[in-house]
Design a protein around this motif. Sequence first.
Motif, PDB file in Angstrom:
ATOM      1  N   ILE A 181       0.837  -1.199   0.000  1.00  0.00           N
ATOM      2  CA  ILE A 181       0.000   0.000   0.000  1.00  0.00           C
ATOM      3  C   ILE A 181       0.870   1.246   0.000  1.00  0.00           C
ATOM      4  CG2 ILE A 181      -1.719   1.283   1.350  1.00  0.00           C
ATOM      5  CD1 ILE A 181      -2.573  -1.550   2.433  1.00  0.00           C
ATOM      6  N   ASN A 182       0.517   2.211  -0.852  1.00  0.00           N
ATOM      7  CA  ASN A 182       1.222   3.491  -0.894  1.00  0.00           C
ATOM      8  C   ASN A 182       0.527   4.556  -0.071  1.00  0.00           C
ATOM      9  OD1 ASN A 182       3.488   2.954  -2.346  1.00  0.00           O
ATOM     10  ND2 ASN A 182       2.860   4.021  -4.211  1.00  0.00           N
ATOM     11  N   HIS A 183      -0.806   4.488  -0.020  1.00  0.00           N
ATOM     12  CA  HIS A 183      -1.536   5.570   0.653  1.00  0.00           C
ATOM     13  C   HIS A 183      -2.896   5.060   1.113  1.00  0.00           C
ATOM     14  CE1 HIS A 183      -2.864   9.652   1.542  1.00  0.00           C
ATOM     15  NE2 HIS A 183      -3.960   9.425   0.844  1.00  0.00           N
TER      16      HIS A 183
ATOM     17  N   ARG B 208       2.285   1.973   4.765  1.00  0.00           N
ATOM     18  CA  ARG B 208       3.029   2.368   3.564  1.00  0.00           C
ATOM     19  C   ARG B 208       4.171   1.390   3.283  1.00  0.00           C
ATOM     20  NH1 ARG B 208       3.998   7.303   4.813  1.00  0.00           N
ATOM     21  NH2 ARG B 208       2.129   8.154   3.825  1.00  0.00           N
ATOM     22  N   GLY B 209       4.129   0.800   2.070  1.00  0.00           N
ATOM     23  CA  GLY B 209       5.169  -0.140   1.667  1.00  0.00           C
ATOM     24  C   GLY B 209       4.933  -1.565   2.138  1.00  0.00           C
TER      25      GLY B 209
ATOM     26  N   THR C 110      -2.695   1.367  -3.975  1.00  0.00           N
ATOM     27  CA  THR C 110      -1.643   0.357  -3.910  1.00  0.00           C
ATOM     28  C   THR C 110      -0.395   0.820  -4.651  1.00  0.00           C
ATOM     29  OG1 THR C 110      -2.392  -0.766  -5.917  1.00  0.00           O
ATOM     30  CG2 THR C 110      -3.388  -1.464  -3.841  1.00  0.00           C
ATOM     31  N   ARG C 111       0.674   0.076  -4.454  1.00  0.00           N
ATOM     32  CA  ARG C 111       1.949   0.426  -5.079  1.00  0.00           C
ATOM     33  C   ARG C 111       1.853   0.459  -6.593  1.00  0.00           C
ATOM     34  NH1 ARG C 111       6.880  -2.945  -2.936  1.00  0.00           N
ATOM     35  NH2 ARG C 111       6.717  -1.434  -1.232  1.00  0.00           N
TER      36      ARG C 111
ATOM     37  N   SER D  58      -1.396   5.264   7.688  1.00  0.00           N
ATOM     38  CA  SER D  58      -0.432   5.524   6.615  1.00  0.00           C
ATOM     39  C   SER D  58       0.993   5.202   7.066  1.00  0.00           C
ATOM     40  CB  SER D  58      -0.521   6.980   6.154  1.00  0.00           C
ATOM     41  OG  SER D  58      -1.746   7.235   5.517  1.00  0.00           O
TER      42      SER D  58
ATOM     43  N   GLU E  69      -6.511   6.727   3.232  1.00  0.00           N
ATOM     44  CA  GLU E  69      -7.086   7.977   3.727  1.00  0.00           C
ATOM     45  C   GLU E  69      -8.559   7.783   4.073  1.00  0.00           C
ATOM     46  OE1 GLU E  69      -7.553  12.664   2.288  1.00  0.00           O
ATOM     47  OE2 GLU E  69      -6.455  11.210   1.070  1.00  0.00           O
TER      48      GLU E  69
ATOM     49  N   THR F  17      -6.004   8.491   9.538  1.00  0.00           N
ATOM     50  CA  THR F  17      -5.262   8.468   8.274  1.00  0.00           C
ATOM     51  C   THR F  17      -3.762   8.452   8.529  1.00  0.00           C
ATOM     52  OG1 THR F  17      -6.998   9.593   7.020  1.00  0.00           O
ATOM     53  CG2 THR F  17      -4.747   9.790   6.177  1.00  0.00           C
ATOM     54  N   ASN F  18      -3.288   9.349   9.393  1.00  0.00           N
ATOM     55  CA  ASN F  18      -1.845   9.442   9.668  1.00  0.00           C
ATOM     56  C   ASN F  18      -1.326   8.165  10.323  1.00  0.00           C
ATOM     57  OD1 ASN F  18      -1.803  12.014   8.615  1.00  0.00           O
ATOM     58  ND2 ASN F  18      -2.023  13.028  10.613  1.00  0.00           N
TER      59      ASN F  18
END
Length: 356
Positions: free
Chosen positions: A148-150, A200-201, A167-168, A196, A152, A192-193
């Motif tokens: 996953i890249n992001h 991420r990754g 996704t990546r 994330s 929210e 979200t923060n």
Amino acid sequence: MSELNPNFPGPSAIAEMSERSRDILRMIVDAYVETGAPVGSRTLSRKLGMELSPATIRNVMADLEELGLLMAPHTSAGRLPTEQGLRLYVHGLLERGTLSSDEQQRIDTQCAALGRSLPEVLEEATSMLSGLSRCAGLVVAPKQDEAINHIEFVSLGPGRAMVVMVTRSGGVENRVIDVPVGLPPSSLVEATNYLSARLRGRTLGEAKLTIQDEIAAQRTQLDDLTNRLVETGLATWSQGSVGGALIVRGQAQLLEDVQALEDLERVRHLFAALERKEALLGLLDLTEGAEGVQIFIGSDNELFGLAGCSMVIAPYNNSEQRIVGAVGVIGPTRIDYARIIPMVDYTAKVIGRLVG
């Protein structure tokens, strides 16, 4: 083992039938599967070696018709099984066949990886099922657990929010979730923060246990409402539909049983649904939690009721025994259930071993 559908008449209906009635219903369905034509009392009498007279058989057929298990397409014609009759036969009277060693060998060979990617193997398996069954074959591929890249959370108004995940590879998915009414915008930002930073990754599967442990141990430094929001988001993604892409091959096989213009129109409706695929993917969610083969006959599902078709489908598991996809065939209601049920069952087990 096959799962019973809600429309199945039930074991009591079979128990209340005489042995003679069960035998005659079985013979009519067997003949219908073979020829698609109505079966008359004289034909059955000859098959029984004149053990029962045509008049006696007609009386039994009339009783079965009264029970809603048989129908007469024309006055003075023979009888055909109704959908209810087919369900009772499949779930209570069918003597399931076994695959020949040649058929097992073909399935094993066609599903063997041999350096091919899993999507290529599943494409081959779908075509193979269509060829062996002379029906349309379908496979629901396992959903890919991408990094996953992001992620929210986006407010949709009181009590609703959308979870957006990128996704990546650039794929975007979103889900709508229920949130506590009055949830402040700051909780959406915090959730979200928090996610994330941990996702991420990594894949959702890789990060999920870590996040759940942190929440359980109260190490998140988030307030209760935000913790609940994070848990809801994770649960929603984890409860996604069974499998990912739907592969369908051999639709043209469904045209072989078309005998009239109205039949063609029904099959056209089914073709349109197969193109859209959403209706089938929704139906395939029913395989989650099921064991073994499931059978949907005609009006068991609106999609097949319109087309006069049946679906035989079985889920397959990964090495963790979690259902990740399904395999099956769609054909006319007079498909050879005795042969196709073990074929679908065996193919699902073979694919499950490949998925790992």
